[in-house]
Scaffold this motif. Structure first.
Motif, mmCIF file in Angstrom:
data_model
loop_
_atom_site.group_PDB
_atom_site.id
_atom_site.type_symbol
_atom_site.label_atom_id
_atom_site.label_comp_id
_atom_site.label_asym_id
_atom_site.label_seq_id
_atom_site.Cartn_x
_atom_site.Cartn_y
_atom_site.Cartn_z
ATOM 1 N N LEU A 107 0.826 -1.211 0.000
ATOM 2 C CA LEU A 107 0.000 0.000 0.000
ATOM 3 C C LEU A 107 0.861 1.263 0.000
ATOM 4 N N ALA A 108 1.937 1.256 0.775
ATOM 5 C CA ALA A 108 2.826 2.420 0.806
ATOM 6 C C ALA A 108 3.504 2.625 -0.544
ATOM 7 N N LEU A 109 3.899 1.538 -1.183
ATOM 8 C CA LEU A 109 4.538 1.628 -2.495
ATOM 9 C C LEU A 109 3.571 2.192 -3.531
ATOM 10 N N ILE A 110 2.337 1.765 -3.483
ATOM 11 C CA ILE A 110 1.333 2.308 -4.411
ATOM 12 C C ILE A 110 1.154 3.800 -4.169
ATOM 13 N N GLY A 111 1.053 4.191 -2.911
ATOM 14 C CA GLY A 111 0.877 5.608 -2.584
ATOM 15 C C GLY A 111 2.042 6.465 -3.015
ATOM 16 N N VAL A 112 3.261 6.000 -2.781
ATOM 17 C CA VAL A 112 4.450 6.784 -3.143
ATOM 18 C C VAL A 112 4.570 6.902 -4.655
ATOM 19 N N VAL A 113 4.262 5.862 -5.376
ATOM 20 C CA VAL A 113 4.335 5.925 -6.841
ATOM 21 C C VAL A 113 3.296 6.897 -7.385
ATOM 22 N N LEU A 114 2.105 6.889 -6.799
ATOM 23 C CA LEU A 114 1.066 7.804 -7.276
ATOM 24 C C LEU A 114 1.362 9.255 -6.929
ATOM 25 N N LEU A 115 2.148 9.495 -5.888
ATOM 26 C CA LEU A 115 2.490 10.857 -5.510
ATOM 27 C C LEU A 115 3.566 11.477 -6.388
ATOM 28 N N GLN A 116 4.321 10.653 -7.094
ATOM 29 C CA GLN A 116 5.434 11.166 -7.884
ATOM 30 C C GLN A 116 4.936 11.954 -9.085
ATOM 31 N N ARG A 117 5.784 12.862 -9.518
ATOM 32 C CA ARG A 117 5.480 13.702 -10.663
ATOM 33 C C ARG A 117 5.606 12.890 -11.947
ATOM 34 N N SER A 118 4.651 13.066 -12.836
ATOM 35 C CA SER A 118 4.676 12.372 -14.111
ATOM 36 C C SER A 118 5.728 13.011 -15.006
ATOM 37 N N GLU A 119 6.505 12.183 -15.683
ATOM 38 C CA GLU A 119 7.544 12.667 -16.594
ATOM 39 C C GLU A 119 6.995 12.875 -17.995
ATOM 40 N N GLY A 120 5.755 12.482 -18.235
ATOM 41 C CA GLY A 120 5.180 12.612 -19.570
ATOM 42 C C GLY A 120 5.597 11.467 -20.457
ATOM 43 N N GLY A 121 4.791 11.157 -21.430
ATOM 44 C CA GLY A 121 5.115 10.066 -22.350
ATOM 45 C C GLY A 121 4.833 8.730 -21.704
ATOM 46 N N GLY A 122 4.424 7.798 -22.493
ATOM 47 C CA GLY A 122 4.126 6.467 -21.979
ATOM 48 C C GLY A 122 5.367 5.598 -21.912
ATOM 49 N N LEU A 123 5.421 4.746 -20.964
ATOM 50 C CA LEU A 123 6.503 3.781 -20.772
ATOM 51 C C LEU A 123 7.870 4.456 -20.675
ATOM 52 N N GLY A 124 7.923 5.601 -20.077
ATOM 53 C CA GLY A 124 9.203 6.274 -19.847
ATOM 54 C C GLY A 124 9.840 6.828 -21.096
ATOM 55 N N MET A 125 9.069 7.140 -22.131
ATOM 56 C CA MET A 125 9.647 7.613 -23.380
ATOM 57 C C MET A 125 9.725 9.124 -23.466
ATOM 58 N N GLY A 126 9.469 9.800 -22.397
ATOM 59 C CA GLY A 126 9.532 11.251 -22.478
ATOM 60 C C GLY A 126 10.121 11.834 -21.212
ATOM 61 N N GLY A 127 10.572 13.049 -21.284
ATOM 62 C CA GLY A 127 11.056 13.735 -20.099
ATOM 63 C C GLY A 127 12.480 13.409 -19.721
ATOM 64 N N THR A 150 18.288 5.253 -16.683
ATOM 65 C CA THR A 150 19.434 6.104 -16.957
ATOM 66 C C THR A 150 20.531 5.855 -15.937
ATOM 67 N N GLY A 151 21.683 6.449 -16.166
ATOM 68 C CA GLY A 151 22.817 6.264 -15.280
ATOM 69 C C GLY A 151 22.760 7.101 -14.013
ATOM 70 N N ARG A 152 21.946 8.143 -13.993
ATOM 71 C CA ARG A 152 21.938 9.000 -12.813
ATOM 72 C C ARG A 152 21.096 8.393 -11.706
ATOM 73 N N ALA A 153 21.441 8.708 -10.461
ATOM 74 C CA ALA A 153 20.704 8.206 -9.312
ATOM 75 C C ALA A 153 19.420 9.003 -9.139
ATOM 76 N N ALA A 154 18.508 8.443 -8.364
ATOM 77 C CA ALA A 154 17.251 9.141 -8.104
ATOM 78 C C ALA A 154 17.534 10.394 -7.296
ATOM 79 N N ALA A 155 17.052 11.524 -7.784
ATOM 80 C CA ALA A 155 17.385 12.799 -7.158
ATOM 81 C C ALA A 155 16.359 13.211 -6.118
ATOM 82 N N THR A 156 15.116 12.764 -6.269
ATOM 83 C CA THR A 156 14.080 13.219 -5.369
ATOM 84 C C THR A 156 13.956 12.280 -4.175
ATOM 85 N N ALA A 157 13.396 12.796 -3.112
ATOM 86 C CA ALA A 157 13.183 11.980 -1.918
ATOM 87 C C ALA A 157 12.155 10.886 -2.184
ATOM 88 N N LEU A 158 11.138 11.208 -2.980
ATOM 89 C CA LEU A 158 10.131 10.194 -3.294
ATOM 90 C C LEU A 158 10.720 9.053 -4.117
#
Length: 122
Positions: A14-34, A40-48
């Motif tokens: 339940l927490a994982l579902i909530g955290v994923v839904l709170l994240q900002r959308s990058e646009g594009g389907g299946l990670g094809m945008g933004g 990618t090679g960079r680490a996750a920058a946001t706390a979420l």
């Protein structure tokens, strides 16, 4: 023990579902945008993003522990091993055919010589 791990597992889901839904959308389907994302090679920058990875790792750990607990409680035999072979079943008397309470037979009708169907009388 299994119930405690199962409750933790459900809370993590339940927490994982909530955290994923709170994240900002990058646009594009299946990670094809933004740009960016998990591929990618960079680490996750946001706390979420970091919390998502932490919850996902904990979710997998509880999943594996539930499998280990269930395997420890199960028998070492397979379900197929528990099935008795058909030949070991006690054979019924061949003359003992099932019948209905009214005296009728449960067997399908057998065709007679004239083509009509008559109940079999064995």
């Amino acid at each position: 023990m299994e119930n405690v791990v199962l409750i933790i597992h459900l809370l993590l889901a339940l927490a994982l579902i909530g955290v994923v839904l709170l994240q900002r959308s990058e646009g594009g389907g299946l990670g094809m945008g933004g740009g960016g994302g998990a591929m990618t090679g960079r680490a996750a920058a946001t706390a979420l993003g970091k919390v998502t990875w932490l919850l996902a790792a904990a979710f997998f750990a509880t999943s594996i522990s539930l499998v280990i607990i269930a395997a420890g409680k199960s028998d070492s035999s397979s379900v197929l091993d528990r099935l008795a072979p058909a030949s070991s079943a006690p054979a019924e008397d061949a003359g003992d055919t099932p019948s209905l309470p009214g005296g009728g037979s449960l067997l399908p009708p057998s065709p007679s010589t004239d083509g009509s169907l008559t109940p079999s009388a064995d």
